[in-house]
Design a protein around this motif. Structure first.
Motif, PDB file in Angstrom:
ATOM      1  N   ALA A  45       0.859  -1.123  -0.052  1.00 43.24           N
ATOM      2  CA  ALA A  45      -0.033   0.108   0.174  1.00 43.24           C
ATOM      3  C   ALA A  45       0.965   1.220  -0.200  1.00 43.24           C
ATOM      4  O   ALA A  45       0.412   2.450  -0.365  1.00 43.24           O
ATOM      5  N   SER A  46       2.163   1.118   0.513  1.00 42.77           N
ATOM      6  CA  SER A  46       3.032   2.252   0.428  1.00 42.77           C
ATOM      7  C   SER A  46       3.883   2.731  -0.858  1.00 42.77           C
ATOM      8  O   SER A  46       4.458   3.720  -0.879  1.00 42.77           O
ATOM      9  N   VAL A  47       3.584   1.770  -1.712  1.00 41.04           N
ATOM     10  CA  VAL A  47       4.331   2.075  -3.087  1.00 41.04           C
ATOM     11  C   VAL A  47       3.604   3.144  -3.795  1.00 41.04           C
ATOM     12  O   VAL A  47       2.353   3.150  -4.238  1.00 41.04           O
ATOM     13  N   LYS A  48       4.500   4.424  -4.118  1.00 41.75           N
ATOM     14  CA  LYS A  48       3.977   5.532  -4.467  1.00 41.75           C
ATOM     15  C   LYS A  48       4.256   5.601  -6.025  1.00 41.75           C
ATOM     16  O   LYS A  48       3.582   6.367  -6.962  1.00 41.75           O
ATOM     17  N   ARG A  49       5.276   4.782  -6.469  1.00 45.36           N
ATOM     18  CA  ARG A  49       5.751   4.825  -8.029  1.00 45.36           C
ATOM     19  C   ARG A  49       6.456   3.760  -8.131  1.00 45.36           C
ATOM     20  O   ARG A  49       7.135   3.008  -7.382  1.00 45.36           O
ATOM     21  N   VAL A  50       6.174   3.089  -9.625  1.00 45.13           N
ATOM     22  CA  VAL A  50       6.883   1.988  -9.805  1.00 45.13           C
ATOM     23  C   VAL A  50       7.785   2.371 -11.268  1.00 45.13           C
ATOM     24  O   VAL A  50       7.364   3.038 -11.933  1.00 45.13           O
ATOM     25  N   THR A  51       8.968   1.731 -10.970  1.00 47.17           N
ATOM     26  CA  THR A  51       9.935   1.986 -12.192  1.00 47.17           C
ATOM     27  C   THR A  51      10.151   0.680 -12.671  1.00 47.17           C
ATOM     28  O   THR A  51      10.679  -0.161 -12.141  1.00 47.17           O
ATOM     29  N   ILE A  52       9.869   0.516 -13.899  1.00 48.03           N
ATOM     30  CA  ILE A  52      10.090  -0.733 -14.577  1.00 48.03           C
ATOM     31  C   ILE A  52      11.208  -0.685 -15.509  1.00 48.03           C
ATOM     32  O   ILE A  52      11.461   0.310 -16.167  1.00 48.03           O
ATOM     33  N   TYR A  60       8.860  -5.324 -23.300  1.00 45.61           N
ATOM     34  CA  TYR A  60       7.711  -5.349 -23.962  1.00 45.61           C
ATOM     35  C   TYR A  60       6.578  -5.852 -22.918  1.00 45.61           C
ATOM     36  O   TYR A  60       5.356  -5.163 -22.804  1.00 45.61           O
ATOM     37  N   ALA A  61       6.818  -6.770 -21.925  1.00 45.85           N
ATOM     38  CA  ALA A  61       5.685  -7.320 -21.242  1.00 45.85           C
ATOM     39  C   ALA A  61       5.916  -6.039 -19.925  1.00 45.85           C
ATOM     40  O   ALA A  61       4.788  -5.697 -19.563  1.00 45.85           O
ATOM     41  N   GLY A  62       6.958  -5.229 -19.662  1.00 44.84           N
ATOM     42  CA  GLY A  62       6.841  -4.517 -18.943  1.00 44.84           C
ATOM     43  C   GLY A  62       5.760  -3.141 -19.341  1.00 44.84           C
ATOM     44  O   GLY A  62       5.276  -2.304 -18.820  1.00 44.84           O
ATOM     45  N   CYS A  63       6.069  -3.045 -20.501  1.00 41.07           N
ATOM     46  CA  CYS A  63       5.307  -1.854 -21.274  1.00 41.07           C
ATOM     47  C   CYS A  63       3.593  -2.238 -21.120  1.00 41.07           C
ATOM     48  O   CYS A  63       2.979  -1.290 -20.828  1.00 41.07           O
ATOM     49  N   VAL A  64       3.242  -3.267 -21.386  1.00 39.92           N
ATOM     50  CA  VAL A  64       1.965  -3.739 -21.160  1.00 39.92           C
ATOM     51  C   VAL A  64       1.676  -3.614 -19.831  1.00 39.92           C
ATOM     52  O   VAL A  64       0.501  -2.612 -19.521  1.00 39.92           O
ATOM     53  N   ALA A  65       2.361  -3.916 -18.836  1.00 46.69           N
ATOM     54  CA  ALA A  65       2.185  -3.808 -17.298  1.00 46.69           C
ATOM     55  C   ALA A  65       1.936  -2.352 -16.844  1.00 46.69           C
ATOM     56  O   ALA A  65       1.014  -2.038 -15.842  1.00 46.69           O
ATOM     57  N   LYS A  66       2.675  -1.598 -17.494  1.00 44.42           N
ATOM     58  CA  LYS A  66       2.596   0.025 -17.250  1.00 44.42           C
ATOM     59  C   LYS A  66       0.893   0.405 -17.279  1.00 44.42           C
ATOM     60  O   LYS A  66       0.202   1.235 -16.389  1.00 44.42           O
ATOM     61  N   ASP A  78       7.135   4.581 -14.608  1.00 38.99           N
ATOM     62  CA  ASP A  78       8.273   4.880 -15.420  1.00 38.99           C
ATOM     63  C   ASP A  78       8.659   3.807 -15.928  1.00 38.99           C
ATOM     64  O   ASP A  78       8.817   2.647 -15.187  1.00 38.99           O
ATOM     65  N   ILE A  79       9.050   3.845 -17.211  1.00 41.10           N
ATOM     66  CA  ILE A  79       9.519   2.551 -17.768  1.00 41.10           C
ATOM     67  C   ILE A  79      10.933   2.601 -18.865  1.00 41.10           C
ATOM     68  O   ILE A  79      10.960   3.724 -19.328  1.00 41.10           O
ATOM     69  N   ASP A  80      11.832   2.083 -18.667  1.00 44.61           N
ATOM     70  CA  ASP A  80      13.137   1.999 -19.598  1.00 44.61           C
ATOM     71  C   ASP A  80      13.459   0.736 -19.752  1.00 44.61           C
ATOM     72  O   ASP A  80      13.456  -0.145 -19.351  1.00 44.61           O
ATOM     73  N   VAL A  81      14.228   0.855 -21.135  1.00 40.88           N
ATOM     74  CA  VAL A  81      15.141  -0.357 -21.277  1.00 40.88           C
ATOM     75  C   VAL A  81      16.268  -0.288 -20.596  1.00 40.88           C
ATOM     76  O   VAL A  81      16.608   0.923 -20.259  1.00 40.88           O
TER      77      VAL A  81
END
Ligand code: F6R
Length: 364
Positions: A45-52, A60-66, A78-81
């Protein structure tokens, strides 16, 4: 062993209903209609931001998850290669969650990014397929996929298992944040539980896809279009085709075509459109019609209703089972993989060991 399949890749494509079901078992209690999570030492519950961060197909799996994290849990992503991540000096607030996705758990760039995020005060979650891998050992929260060993260099079953874990994780995060009523949780569990049957339904169109592949095998360039969570599937489709058939392919967000890539369209460029019926269908179809108006040769991948509505004027259509939009990216992975596979077989390339590629990339 390949069993009675001609290649490991084909065997692994066909394993997906079973390994996705196996993976989902760790993240849902189907009979109770409840989500479940591996133990973790911090409060979701404390997660405010996710960096993938990830590479290639895992990215690409991460891009879907965003889409899922933002839609269900309303957590910014946020997502990056991985090869770009450290060098842009990313801003990570103390206590954020960094999520790494990797089949092997050994990819050098992803591992370096993980250590960088740890040093920047992030909690570390990893989605990995090899439970004994370095990334698995370095995680605060280990989210395993249960795809079993993936031998084919082109990732297939690891990808759909990653998507299964990520969908369940996004739903868990939403629940922890109080954003999921009991009824919504039950509905999500039900949709996810329908995935293995839907994957079987998609596999049933293998022969039709093989037919379409004979035409695609003659092309020099191929485009893939999708919208929303199916846009990364377009990118994955293009990557798969490049990797194993050596045909030049690109994926685009359907709405981006008119901003440039539509200039490439003529009667020699097949355009694969991924358009499950749902909230984004009409928009995708209008982008598809812009392509057709310029002589583009469209292959429409949709469900029965979508094909009834928009299939006319396409050079081919591929019918998928009608599914909830949540699981469409998993289901549409099947035609994307099978199309690349059959094109490669038609061209006679080495499907399991494509040139210049290694299964695990351990240099940065
Ligand atoms: C594509 C493919 C690669 C990997 C990438 C990341 O078919 O296999 O793009 O997805 O090298 O590998 P992992 O997931 O092991 O970190």
């Amino acid at each position: 062993s390949k069993g009675n399949h001609r290649h490991f890749m084909l065997k692994e494509i066909y394993e997906q209903p079973i390994v996705v079901a196996q993976t989902l078992r760790s993240y849902l209690r189907r009979l109770d209609g409840e989500l479940a999570m591996p133990a973790q030492d911090f409060d979701l519950a404390s997660v405010k931001r996710v960096t993938i961060v990830a590479c290639g197909t895992s990215y690409y799996a991460g891009c879907v998850a965003k889409y899922w994290f933002e839609q269900f849990a309303r957590v910014p992503v946020d997502i990056d290669v991985a090869s770009e991540f450290r060098y842009r000096e990313p801003v990570m607030e103390e206590g954020g969650l960094a999520l790494f996705i990797s089949q092997s758990g050994e990819t050098a760039d992803t591992l370096a990014a993980l250590r960088h995020a740890r040093a920047s005060g992030q909690k570390i979650a990893v989605v990995v397929n090899v439970p004994t891998s370095t990334m698995a050992r370095e995680a605060d929260l280990l989210l395993p996929t249960h795809a079993g060993p993936e031998i084919g260099v082109a990732s297939t079953k690891a990808f759909t298992c990653q998507l299964a874990v990520l969908a369940a994780f996004a739903a868990n995060l939403a629940r922890a944040k109080g954003r999921l009523s009991r009824d919504e949780e039950k509905a999500l569990v039900r949709h996810l539980s329908e995935t293995p049957a839907a994957l079987n339904g998609a596999l049933a169109y293998d022969e039709a896809i093989e037919q379409v592949a004979q035409g695609i095998a003659k092309a020099r360039d191929v485009l893939y279009l999708g919208r929303g969570p199916d846009y990364p599937l377009a990118l994955e489709g293009a990557l798969k085709l490049k990797e194993i058939s050596y045909i030049h392919a690109e994926g685009y967000a359907a709405g981006e075509m008119k901003h440039g890539p539509i200039a490439l369209i003529d009667e020699n460029v097949p355009v694969i459109v991924l358009a499950p019926s749902g909230p984004l269908f009409e928009k995708t179809v209008s982008n598809m019609q812009e392509v057709q108006a310029r002589g583009g040769q469209v292959v429409l991948i949709s469900d029965y209703d979508g094909i009834q509505q928009a299939g006319e004027g396409c050079i081919a259509t591929i019918t998928m089972p009608k599914v909830h939009p949540l699981i469409a990216p998993l289901v549409y992975a099947i035609p994307v993989q099978l199309l690349a596979y059959h094109v490669a077989v038609a061209k006679g390339t080495d499907v399991d060991q494509p040139r210049n590629l290694a299964k695990s990339v351990t240099v940065e």
